[in-house]
Design a protein around this motif. Structure first.
Motif, short mmCIF file in Angstrom:
data_model
loop_
_atom_site.label_atom_id
_atom_site.label_comp_id
_atom_site.label_asym_id
_atom_site.label_seq_id
_atom_site.Cartn_x
_atom_site.Cartn_y
_atom_site.Cartn_z
N UNK A 66 0.83 -1.21 0.00
CA UNK A 66 0.00 0.00 0.00
C UNK A 66 0.87 1.26 0.00
N UNK A 67 0.51 2.22 -0.82
CA UNK A 67 1.23 3.51 -0.88
C UNK A 67 0.68 4.41 0.21
N UNK A 68 1.44 4.60 1.29
CA UNK A 68 0.97 5.37 2.44
C UNK A 68 1.92 6.53 2.73
N UNK A 69 1.39 7.51 3.44
CA UNK A 69 2.20 8.64 3.89
C UNK A 69 3.01 8.19 5.11
N UNK A 70 4.35 8.28 5.06
CA UNK A 70 5.16 7.82 6.18
C UNK A 70 5.51 8.91 7.18
N UNK A 71 5.07 10.17 6.92
CA UNK A 71 5.49 11.31 7.73
C UNK A 71 7.02 11.30 7.84
N UNK A 72 7.56 11.58 9.02
CA UNK A 72 9.02 11.74 9.16
C UNK A 72 9.81 10.45 9.02
N UNK A 73 9.17 9.32 8.93
CA UNK A 73 9.89 8.08 8.62
C UNK A 73 10.57 8.19 7.25
N UNK A 74 10.07 9.10 6.40
CA UNK A 74 10.71 9.33 5.11
C UNK A 74 12.16 9.79 5.27
N UNK A 75 12.51 10.34 6.43
CA UNK A 75 13.90 10.75 6.66
C UNK A 75 14.86 9.57 6.59
N UNK A 76 14.37 8.35 6.85
CA UNK A 76 15.22 7.17 6.70
C UNK A 76 15.68 7.01 5.26
N UNK A 77 14.78 7.30 4.33
CA UNK A 77 15.10 7.16 2.91
C UNK A 77 16.18 8.15 2.52
N UNK A 78 16.01 9.41 2.92
CA UNK A 78 17.00 10.44 2.61
C UNK A 78 18.33 10.14 3.28
N UNK A 79 18.31 9.69 4.53
CA UNK A 79 19.54 9.38 5.26
C UNK A 79 20.28 8.21 4.63
N UNK A 80 19.54 7.18 4.24
CA UNK A 80 20.14 6.00 3.61
C UNK A 80 20.85 6.39 2.32
N UNK A 81 20.17 7.17 1.47
CA UNK A 81 20.76 7.60 0.21
C UNK A 81 21.97 8.49 0.45
N UNK A 82 21.91 9.34 1.48
CA UNK A 82 23.02 10.25 1.76
C UNK A 82 24.27 9.49 2.20
N UNK A 83 24.11 8.51 3.08
CA UNK A 83 25.28 7.72 3.49
C UNK A 83 25.90 7.01 2.31
N UNK A 84 25.05 6.50 1.41
CA UNK A 84 25.57 5.79 0.24
C UNK A 84 26.25 6.73 -0.74
N UNK A 85 25.62 7.85 -1.03
CA UNK A 85 26.09 8.72 -2.11
C UNK A 85 27.13 9.75 -1.67
N UNK A 86 27.02 10.23 -0.44
CA UNK A 86 27.93 11.26 0.03
C UNK A 86 29.05 10.69 0.90
N UNK A 373 5.74 2.47 0.41
CA UNK A 373 5.10 1.27 0.96
C UNK A 373 5.90 0.73 2.13
N UNK A 374 5.21 0.03 3.02
CA UNK A 374 5.90 -0.61 4.14
C UNK A 374 6.89 -1.66 3.64
N UNK A 375 6.54 -2.31 2.52
CA UNK A 375 7.44 -3.30 1.95
C UNK A 375 8.75 -2.68 1.49
N UNK A 376 8.67 -1.50 0.84
CA UNK A 376 9.89 -0.82 0.39
C UNK A 376 10.73 -0.35 1.57
N UNK A 377 10.08 0.13 2.62
CA UNK A 377 10.82 0.53 3.81
C UNK A 377 11.52 -0.66 4.44
N UNK A 378 10.86 -1.81 4.44
CA UNK A 378 11.51 -3.00 4.98
C UNK A 378 12.71 -3.40 4.13
#
Length: 484
Positions: A66-86, A373-378
């Motif tokens: 399900x495509x849901x609003x994660x609120x500030x949990x989205x910061x995990x996505x930005x943080x993960x990409x930043x550690x990898x890319x920067x 989605x919760x699956x993508x976050x997992x």
């Protein structure tokens, strides 16, 4: 540039795309479903994925796509990409030029400052920047303060559009030059039968009026919620603080998002400069930095330090500046939200994480349209666990009942100290995602997203599910297929 921003209150509706419920092969934990029922939250507005990190299949997978609003949990996505890319040792820079001769501590021309989005320029670090400038012989500036903001290219925005709270610090806009998280701090002091208000830094041309009624209550809980700061007329440069204030609170500090980032930077830079005996004779003007090497290059603390504050305290401005930085580093300046979204999405794709339901706006979760989605976050949590940078990723997450946004949650529970979880809270949204250590020492990835009008009542259900996971009920019975 307008001195104050004009407020509007446009609140987009919450979208529920792709929600589906299938029959459960086995029921979800009874204490969890009972808590949801008591809170009035239907299961089709909840997504859950729980997976031991040493297994290939989730233990629980409910509404995982399900495509849901994660609120500030989205910061995990930005943080993960930043550690990898920067990389964990990435630093932002702030460059300073002296446009003119320096004689006996006096700069005869302009001081030029160019920002590249450093979100960590607190008052303390601004003081260090100025200290390094004085060490290079500059103590007085006869010319202008020139601010180069060209590294970021941002669309016009209204800080009140998100929730009608334009002065709330969590609504502070990102910027190429941001000081102290764009906070203007006011000191509130009971004085007889009135409340005096004093800014931490001088605000030339700004009037602050106290319309606060002092009450005799000794209780101090919720004092901020009882205040109503407002800017009745942006053209008058007047801040009015009304409401009620208990005498028992004594002196308190109130931090607000009053100005555009460049205006706040100007006030704080000039205030600190004057406090150390410096003078700045000219105006503050926009401009472009010269092509010559800077007199001073001031570097931020490493990215890993920034991620701790960003995630443990859910700092929206830091996340938004990091999101923009990712775009600038990947595709060149100026940084834009579109470049940031492309950079994050491409990093996830490279690491096999689904982006099919991903919608990015600012990478901070301060959004009505961001979706995942919760699956993508997992998948992301599991990819981070396998990464050599996992220690840096996990250490930035709040610890249950211990610190950050989880300091006061799950108190008295066996969860204390044994779960690293990012929180997410908006109107109609409550989310948790991270890692749980079970009673037998296994590690489990955990995602729970709630999108419903009663989402704020979901804490009991979160606790019930987390405690069930921690106690390892049924962990040895094999993976569940709760959604077909």
């Amino acid at each position: 540039m307008p001195f104050f921003r004009i407020v509007s209150c446009f609140l987009p509706g919450l979208l529920f795309a792709g929600l589906s419920v299938a029959a459960h092969a086995e029921p979800l934990p009874p204490a969890f479903t009972a808590a949801l029922q008591q809170a009035g939250i239907p299961l089709d507005h909840v997504a859950v994925v729980v997976q031991p990190l040493d297994t290939d299949k989730p233990l629980i997978s409910h509404n995982a796509d399900a495509a849901l609003n994660p609120a500030s949990v989205m910061k995990l996505v930005t943080s993960f990409a930043a550690l990898n890319q920067l990389g964990p040792d990435y630093v932002w820079k702030t460059d300073v030029w002296a446009e003119g001769p320096i004689r006996e501590g006096v700069l005869e021309g302009d001081l030029v400052i160019k920002g590249y989005g450093d979100p960590t320029l607190t008052l303390e670090r601004m003081w260090l920047l100025q200290r390094e400038l004085r060490e290079r012989g500059v103590r007085h500036i006869r010319g202008n303060l020139v601010l180069d903001l060209s590294d970021f290219e941002l669309p016009a925005s209204d800080p009140g559009a998100f929730d009608g709270e334009p002065l709330a610090l969590y609504n502070a806009a990102p910027g190429a030059l941001v000081a102290n998280f764009n906070a203007t701090t006011l000191r509130l002091r009971p004085d007889g039968n009135a409340i005096g208000i004093e800014p931490d830094m001088a605000l030339p041309g700004v009037t602050i009026r106290s319309d606060i009624a002092l009450t005799e209550s000794a209780a101090c809980n919720g004092w901020k919620d009882a205040l109503t700061p407002s800017i009745p007329d942006p053209e008058r440069r007047e801040l009015v603080v009304g409401g009620h204030y208990p005498r028992g609170c004594g002196e308190q500090a109130l931090s607000l998002n009053l100005f555009e980032p460049a205006v706040t930077f100007d006030f704080l830079f000039r205030g600190l400069w004057a406090e150390t005996g410096g003078t700045l004779g000219g105006q503050t003007v926009p401009g472009m930095a010269p092509e010559t090497p800077p007199l001073l290059r001031f570097e931020s603390l490493p990215l890993t330090d920034s991620l701790i504050r960003l995630n443990k305290y859910s700092n929206n401005l830091m996340a938004r500046n990091l999101f923009l930085t990712l775009g600038a580093e990947a595709y060149g300046p100026p940084a834009t939200p579109d470049k940031g979204a492309r950079a994050v999405r491409e990093d996830l794709v490279q690491r096999g994480i689904s982006t099919r339901k991903l919608v990015l706006e600012n990478g901070a979760g301060l959004s009505r349209i961001e979706r995942i989605s919760a699956g993508a976050l997992n998948q992301l949590l599991r990819a981070a666990y396998r990464s050599p940078l996992f220690a840096e990723f996990e250490s930035a997450l709040p610890i249950a009942a211990t610190d950050g946004t989880l300091k006061r949650r799950f108190k008295g529970s066996t969860l204390t100290g044994s779960a690293h979880l990012k929180t997410g809270t908006l109107r109609d949204v409550s989310a948790l995602a991270g890692y749980v250590d079970t009673a037998s020492g296994r590690r489990v990835s955990f995602v729970m997203l709630v999108n419903h009008a009663n989402a704020s009542r979901s804490e009991a259900a979160q606790r019930a599910l987390l405690e069930w996971v921690q106690s390892e009920m049924s962990l040895d019975s094999g993976a569940r297929d709760d959604v077909r």
